[in-house]
Motif scaffolding. Structure first.
Motif, PDB file in Angstrom:
ATOM      1  N   TYR A 150      49.144  37.588  40.178  1.00 19.32           N
ATOM      2  CA  TYR A 150      48.418  37.338  38.934  1.00 19.32           C
ATOM      3  C   TYR A 150      49.353  37.509  37.734  1.00 19.32           C
ATOM      4  CZ  TYR A 150      44.146  37.529  41.696  1.00 19.32           C
ATOM      5  OH  TYR A 150      43.163  37.275  42.616  1.00 19.32           O
ATOM      6  N   PRO A 151      49.987  36.421  37.296  1.00 18.79           N
ATOM      7  CA  PRO A 151      50.880  36.524  36.148  1.00 18.79           C
ATOM      8  C   PRO A 151      50.084  36.532  34.847  1.00 18.79           C
ATOM      9  CG  PRO A 151      50.831  34.263  36.925  1.00 18.79           C
ATOM     10  CD  PRO A 151      49.949  35.057  37.846  1.00 18.79           C
ATOM     11  N   LEU A 152      49.668  37.712  34.432  1.00 21.53           N
ATOM     12  CA  LEU A 152      48.794  37.820  33.272  1.00 21.53           C
ATOM     13  C   LEU A 152      49.484  37.396  31.984  1.00 21.53           C
ATOM     14  CD1 LEU A 152      46.886  41.135  34.104  1.00 21.53           C
ATOM     15  CD2 LEU A 152      46.140  38.773  34.437  1.00 21.53           C
ATOM     16  N   THR A 153      50.808  37.353  31.983  1.00 23.61           N
ATOM     17  CA  THR A 153      51.505  36.844  30.804  1.00 23.61           C
ATOM     18  C   THR A 153      51.192  35.365  30.597  1.00 23.61           C
ATOM     19  OG1 THR A 153      53.467  36.481  32.181  1.00 23.61           O
ATOM     20  CG2 THR A 153      53.384  38.523  30.891  1.00 23.61           C
ATOM     21  N   ASP A 154      51.057  34.622  31.686  1.00 21.48           N
ATOM     22  CA  ASP A 154      50.697  33.206  31.569  1.00 21.48           C
ATOM     23  C   ASP A 154      49.245  33.046  31.132  1.00 21.48           C
ATOM     24  OD1 ASP A 154      53.142  31.886  32.352  1.00 21.48           O
ATOM     25  OD2 ASP A 154      52.775  32.633  34.371  1.00 21.48           O
ATOM     26  N   LEU A 155      48.370  33.901  31.636  1.00 19.20           N
ATOM     27  CA  LEU A 155      46.980  33.860  31.192  1.00 19.20           C
ATOM     28  C   LEU A 155      46.889  34.188  29.709  1.00 19.20           C
ATOM     29  CD1 LEU A 155      44.015  33.477  32.064  1.00 19.20           C
ATOM     30  CD2 LEU A 155      43.921  35.948  32.447  1.00 19.20           C
ATOM     31  N   LEU A 173      31.459  33.648  45.587  1.00 17.87           N
ATOM     32  CA  LEU A 173      32.306  33.144  44.510  1.00 17.87           C
ATOM     33  C   LEU A 173      33.025  34.276  43.793  1.00 17.87           C
ATOM     34  CD1 LEU A 173      33.389  30.902  42.662  1.00 17.87           C
ATOM     35  CD2 LEU A 173      31.287  31.125  41.298  1.00 17.87           C
ATOM     36  N   MET A 174      32.338  35.425  43.667  1.00 18.50           N
ATOM     37  CA  MET A 174      32.927  36.545  42.934  1.00 18.50           C
ATOM     38  C   MET A 174      34.006  37.266  43.728  1.00 18.50           C
ATOM     39  SD  MET A 174      31.390  35.984  40.213  1.00 18.50           S
ATOM     40  CE  MET A 174      32.014  37.348  39.231  1.00 18.50           C
ATOM     41  N   HIS A 175      34.235  36.817  44.986  1.00 16.11           N
ATOM     42  CA  HIS A 175      35.323  37.355  45.800  1.00 16.11           C
ATOM     43  C   HIS A 175      36.501  36.386  45.863  1.00 16.11           C
ATOM     44  CE1 HIS A 175      33.010  40.812  47.302  1.00 16.11           C
ATOM     45  NE2 HIS A 175      31.977  39.975  47.261  1.00 16.11           N
ATOM     46  N   HIS A 176      36.347  35.236  45.219  1.00 13.57           N
ATOM     47  CA  HIS A 176      37.437  34.265  45.189  1.00 13.57           C
ATOM     48  C   HIS A 176      38.559  34.805  44.296  1.00 13.57           C
ATOM     49  CE1 HIS A 176      39.614  30.542  44.219  1.00 13.57           C
ATOM     50  NE2 HIS A 176      39.207  30.150  45.412  1.00 13.57           N
ATOM     51  N   PRO A 177      39.805  34.499  44.615  1.00 14.16           N
ATOM     52  CA  PRO A 177      40.915  35.029  43.794  1.00 14.16           C
ATOM     53  C   PRO A 177      40.803  34.712  42.310  1.00 14.16           C
ATOM     54  CG  PRO A 177      41.765  34.081  45.829  1.00 14.16           C
ATOM     55  CD  PRO A 177      40.301  33.770  45.797  1.00 14.16           C
ATOM     56  N   MET A 178      40.267  33.555  41.963  1.00 13.38           N
ATOM     57  CA  MET A 178      40.161  33.181  40.554  1.00 13.38           C
ATOM     58  C   MET A 178      39.049  33.941  39.831  1.00 13.38           C
ATOM     59  SD  MET A 178      42.567  31.097  39.703  1.00 13.38           S
ATOM     60  CE  MET A 178      41.968  30.426  38.143  1.00 13.38           C
ATOM     61  N   ALA A 179      38.233  34.666  40.558  1.00 11.08           N
ATOM     62  CA  ALA A 179      37.144  35.422  39.940  1.00 11.08           C
ATOM     63  C   ALA A 179      37.535  36.855  39.623  1.00 11.08           C
ATOM     64  CB  ALA A 179      35.909  35.417  40.850  1.00 11.08           C
ATOM     65  N   ARG A 180      38.797  37.176  39.797  1.00 10.84           N
ATOM     66  CA  ARG A 180      39.255  38.531  39.496  1.00 10.84           C
ATOM     67  C   ARG A 180      39.295  38.753  37.985  1.00 10.84           C
ATOM     68  NH1 ARG A 180      44.958  41.128  41.709  1.00 10.84           N
ATOM     69  NH2 ARG A 180      45.127  42.826  40.216  1.00 10.84           N
ATOM     70  N   MET A 181      38.687  39.841  37.542  1.00 12.21           N
ATOM     71  CA  MET A 181      38.671  40.169  36.116  1.00 12.21           C
ATOM     72  C   MET A 181      40.038  40.679  35.685  1.00 12.21           C
ATOM     73  SD  MET A 181      36.529  40.381  33.429  1.00 12.21           S
ATOM     74  CE  MET A 181      34.860  41.013  33.740  1.00 12.21           C
ATOM     75  N   PRO A 182      40.652  40.052  34.663  1.00  9.98           N
ATOM     76  CA  PRO A 182      41.948  40.549  34.180  1.00  9.98           C
ATOM     77  C   PRO A 182      41.843  41.984  33.671  1.00  9.98           C
ATOM     78  CG  PRO A 182      41.480  38.371  33.285  1.00  9.98           C
ATOM     79  CD  PRO A 182      40.214  38.854  33.941  1.00  9.98           C
ATOM     80  N   SER A 183      42.790  42.801  34.058  1.00 10.75           N
ATOM     81  CA  SER A 183      42.842  44.193  33.595  1.00 10.75           C
ATOM     82  C   SER A 183      44.309  44.628  33.698  1.00 10.75           C
ATOM     83  CB  SER A 183      41.939  45.085  34.460  1.00 10.75           C
ATOM     84  OG  SER A 183      42.386  45.082  35.810  1.00 10.75           O
ATOM     85  N   THR A 184      44.764  45.613  33.024  1.00 12.89           N
ATOM     86  CA  THR A 184      44.057  46.399  32.024  1.00 12.89           C
ATOM     87  C   THR A 184      44.119  45.660  30.686  1.00 12.89           C
ATOM     88  OG1 THR A 184      44.723  48.412  33.181  1.00 12.89           O
ATOM     89  CG2 THR A 184      44.056  48.646  30.891  1.00 12.89           C
ATOM     90  N   VAL A 185      43.007  45.680  29.974  1.00 19.81           N
ATOM     91  CA  VAL A 185      42.924  44.931  28.718  1.00 19.81           C
ATOM     92  C   VAL A 185      42.912  45.903  27.542  1.00 19.81           C
ATOM     93  CG1 VAL A 185      41.763  42.940  29.714  1.00 19.81           C
ATOM     94  CG2 VAL A 185      40.398  44.889  28.952  1.00 19.81           C
ATOM     95  N   PRO A 186      43.230  45.413  26.353  1.00 21.39           N
ATOM     96  CA  PRO A 186      43.624  44.031  26.081  1.00 21.39           C
ATOM     97  C   PRO A 186      44.994  43.698  26.648  1.00 21.39           C
ATOM     98  CG  PRO A 186      43.875  45.374  24.102  1.00 21.39           C
ATOM     99  CD  PRO A 186      43.183  46.239  25.116  1.00 21.39           C
TER     100      PRO A 186
END
Length: 296
Positions: free
Chosen positions: A68-73, A257-270
């Motif tokens: 999960y490259p959160l920098t790209d997100l 659907l909530m177990h799909h990889p794309m459904a992962r909530m980004p953390s730690t935020v902000p």
């Protein structure tokens, strides 16, 4: 569907035409704008293309590389915010600034999921005001049905307005005749009953999958583009807005659907803000041409 979407992102990032148009052309245009070789007409389009490239990079890593490259997100969210504000400035100046309806709330979701409250509020306000301008232009007329096509658009906008105590009279606008399953969620989105939240999420996830399909040229589905088919951004935004309201959410969800990889909530935020010196410079120059833009 998972295989098709995974292949889509892998192909998108390796095809020379997309590499050129979505990764290389935007910064080249920005440099031309900064040097005075070009005008501002394409700033929103180029920011939008960078948003697409950054999100595609993120999705490809999630789906095909397992990380999960959160920098790209975060970069995708940053470019999404810029796109909205550029188009809003054009709309307010009578220069035909416009946003695709479903893109507007997708851009809102990206900033909500990044945990950027100020940017999310800014986009939400732009969408709210844009209902009455060329930005979205959804004032009700007998011949205007565009606003009836996307229930999730109204769901996210009404969530935003309710969270910020902004009054929204939907009777003034082209509005879906049926808002299920979102109507029940909107009526009680601040519930403290986690079983009810679980049910809300399952109902929305069912709806998302039912309306996530490849369509013909003249067809429309709620989630008919690859970046949204298995990315339940509207559900994740609902959960994030509950967090911002100080409410708890279930630790796990029953719906597949909530177990799909794309459904992962980004953390730690902000998420950390990405460094975007070229885009920042473009925005500063743009604001001299459109005073008052990128405010609020």
């Amino acid at each position: 569907m998972h295989k098709k979407i995974s292949k889509h992102f892998a192909d998108f990032l390796t095809m020379p035409i997309f590499f050129k148009n979505f990764r290389d052309k935007p910064p080249a245009y920005f440099r031309e704008y900064m040097s005075g070789e070009d005008d501002c007409a394409l700033v929103a389009d180029r920011a939008s293309k960078l948003q697409t490239w950054s999100f595609s990079t993120y999705a490809n890593a999630v789906l095909n590389e397992g990380h999960y490259p959160l920098t790209d997100l975060a970069l995708s969210a940053r470019c999404a915010h810029a796109t909205v504000k550029f188009e809003e400035a054009f709309a307010d100046a009578g220069k035909n600034g416009t946003l695709v309806i479903e893109n507007s709330v997708f851009f809102l979701s990206l900033n909500i999921l990044a945990g950027w409250k100020d940017e999310a509020a800014s986009i939400g306000l732009s969408i709210y005001h844009g209902l009455d301008t060329s930005l979205l232009g959804l004032r009700h007329t007998p011949d205007h049905q565009a606003g009836t096509l996307y229930r999730h658009f109204w769901f996210l906008l009404q969530l935003y307005c309710d969270a910020r105590s902004i009054s929204l009279d939907t009777s003034l606008y082209s509005y879906p005749p049926d808002m299920s399953p979102y109507a029940a969620v909107l009526a009680d989105w601040r519930t403290t009953d986690l079983d009810k939240v679980q049910g809300f999420v399952s109902a929305m996830a069912d709806f998302h999958l039912q309306h996530a399909r490849f369509t013909q040229h003249d067809e429309v589905a709620e989630f008919d583009t690859e970046d949204r088919m298995l990315f339940p951004h509207e559900i994740l935004s609902y959960l994030r807005l509950r967090e911002w309201a100080g409410l708890s959410n279930p630790s796990t969800f029953e719906h597949p659907l909530m177990h799909h990889p794309m459904a992962r909530m980004p953390s730690t935020v902000p998420l950390p803000k990405p460094e975007t010196p070229l885009l920042d410079a473009v925005i500063e120059k743009f604001r001299t041409e459109f005073p008052g833009s990128f405010e609020g």
